[in-house]
Write an enzyme that holds these catalytic residues in place. Structure first.
Site, PDB file in Angstrom:
ATOM      1  N   ARG A 111      11.083   7.468   2.965  1.00 46.03           N
ATOM      2  CA  ARG A 111      11.843   7.635   4.167  1.00 46.03           C
ATOM      3  C   ARG A 111      11.384   6.682   5.271  1.00 46.03           C
ATOM      4  NH1 ARG A 111      10.836  13.975   4.342  1.00 46.03           N
ATOM      5  NH2 ARG A 111       9.609  13.553   2.494  1.00 46.03           N
ATOM      6  N   GLY A 112      10.204   6.097   5.103  1.00 45.28           N
ATOM      7  CA  GLY A 112       9.553   5.349   6.187  1.00 45.28           C
ATOM      8  C   GLY A 112      10.317   4.173   6.750  1.00 45.28           C
ATOM      9  N   GLU A 125      10.772  -2.344   3.248  1.00 45.84           N
ATOM     10  CA  GLU A 125       9.672  -1.380   3.175  1.00 45.84           C
ATOM     11  C   GLU A 125       9.020  -1.239   4.548  1.00 45.84           C
ATOM     12  OE1 GLU A 125       8.313   1.078   2.164  1.00 45.84           O
ATOM     13  OE2 GLU A 125       6.810   0.746   0.610  1.00 45.84           O
ATOM     14  N   ASP A 126       8.454  -0.076   4.811  1.00 50.00           N
ATOM     15  CA  ASP A 126       7.773   0.116   6.097  1.00 50.00           C
ATOM     16  C   ASP A 126       6.409  -0.575   6.105  1.00 50.00           C
ATOM     17  OD1 ASP A 126       6.682   1.935   4.281  1.00 50.00           O
ATOM     18  OD2 ASP A 126       6.827   3.669   5.599  1.00 50.00           O
ATOM     19  N   ASP A 165       0.548  -1.456   1.696  1.00 51.39           N
ATOM     20  CA  ASP A 165      -0.840  -1.012   1.848  1.00 51.39           C
ATOM     21  C   ASP A 165      -1.608  -1.463   0.595  1.00 51.39           C
ATOM     22  OD1 ASP A 165      -2.865   0.583   3.193  1.00 51.39           O
ATOM     23  OD2 ASP A 165      -2.448   2.188   1.809  1.00 51.39           O
ATOM     24  N   LYS A 202      -0.982  -4.371   5.561  1.00 50.41           N
ATOM     25  CA  LYS A 202      -2.430  -4.167   5.714  1.00 50.41           C
ATOM     26  C   LYS A 202      -3.116  -4.926   4.587  1.00 50.41           C
ATOM     27  CE  LYS A 202      -2.058   0.733   6.963  1.00 50.41           C
ATOM     28  NZ  LYS A 202      -2.546   2.073   6.541  1.00 50.41           N
ATOM     29  N   PHE A 239      -4.579   3.949  10.161  1.00 46.67           N
ATOM     30  CA  PHE A 239      -3.442   4.767   9.764  1.00 46.67           C
ATOM     31  C   PHE A 239      -2.462   4.790  10.927  1.00 46.67           C
ATOM     32  CE2 PHE A 239      -0.874   8.330   8.443  1.00 46.67           C
ATOM     33  CZ  PHE A 239      -0.756   8.069   7.088  1.00 46.67           C
ATOM     34  N   ASP A 243       5.413   8.224   9.232  1.00 45.91           N
ATOM     35  CA  ASP A 243       4.909   9.561   9.551  1.00 45.91           C
ATOM     36  C   ASP A 243       3.437   9.768   9.222  1.00 45.91           C
ATOM     37  OD1 ASP A 243       5.359   9.546   6.620  1.00 45.91           O
ATOM     38  OD2 ASP A 243       4.777  11.649   6.777  1.00 45.91           O
ATOM     39  N   ARG A 303       7.671  10.346  13.200  1.00 45.42           N
ATOM     40  CA  ARG A 303       8.618   9.301  12.770  1.00 45.42           C
ATOM     41  C   ARG A 303       9.498   8.855  13.933  1.00 45.42           C
ATOM     42  NH1 ARG A 303       8.762   8.985   7.078  1.00 45.42           N
ATOM     43  NH2 ARG A 303       8.393  10.949   6.004  1.00 45.42           N
TER      44      ARG A 303
END
Ligand code: IMP
Ligand code: MG
Length: 179
Positions: free
Chosen positions: A45-46, A101-102, A105, A133, A154, A161, A167
């Site tokens: 959902r990001g 994509e959000d 990582d 990141k 983070f 979220d 969010r």
């Protein structure tokens, strides 16, 4: 896991995000110049806020579709196993595709999703991540376009979220635990 106490410190302002998206949209238009229609695939959902702002900056024909892969659950620790919870509605064979994509990582999510979509033989497939990141990377993968490189913090906001909260913040903030 019990909910920990934390505060959010702003890392990237809404204004800086908007300016970066404008620049990225011009690069995407140039790259896919002449395409009949670009299929923009948001990873739920990001990426829902990012994809909404990005497609509104794109001066080209786009189709919007969504894919949901498993993420962290309610923890801040990455799981290596990636599962597809919701597949695309449309076909991508022979089409131009942009995966949105959000955050990249460890890289497991983007590499799994990319491999799966490439097996459907799109004409071209590129990826864009709002945040990267690089210091956390375990799989050798890079998005075609990245909004911002960030340190190993983070983060929340702008669609992203922590335990399903925050969010709706209009900016990117970093979570600082106070307990
Ligand atoms: P990867 O598979 O380890 O690259 O993880 C990618 C996914 O983990 C992202 O799509 C996010 O959903 C989630 N994630 C990674 N870092 C963060 C963070 O700082 N805040 C919230 N979610 C994150
Ligand atoms: Mg995600």
């Amino acid at each position: 896991m019990a909910q920990r106490d934390y505060v959010i410190d702003q890392l990237i302002s809404a204004k800086a995000i908007a300016a970066r998206i404008e620049a990225l949209a011009r690069e995407i238009e140039t790259h896919f110049g002449g395409t009949e229609k670009l299929i923009v695939v948001g990873l739920l959902r990001g990426s829902f806020v990012f994809i909404a702002d990005l497609v509104r900056e794109l001066n080209m024909n786009v189709e919007v579709d969504f894919l949901e892969a498993t993420s962290y659950g309610d923890s801040t620790v990455s799981s290596r196993e990636v599962r597809i919870l919701k597949d695309l509605r449309g076909q991508i064979g022979g089409r131009d595709v942009l995966v949105v994509e959000d955050i990249v990582d460890t890289g497991f999510t983007l590499s799994h999703v990319t491999r799966m979509l490439l097996s459907r033989n799109p004409k071209r497939l590129e990826t864009i991540a709002l945040l990267d990141k690089p210091s956390r990377r375990e799989v050798d993968i890079r998005a075609t376009w990245t909004g911002f490189e960030i340190p190993d913090e983070f983060v929340v906001g702008y669609g992203i979220d922590y335990a399903q909260r925050n969010r709706n913040l209009p900016y990117i903030g970093k979570v600082r635990f106070t307990d």
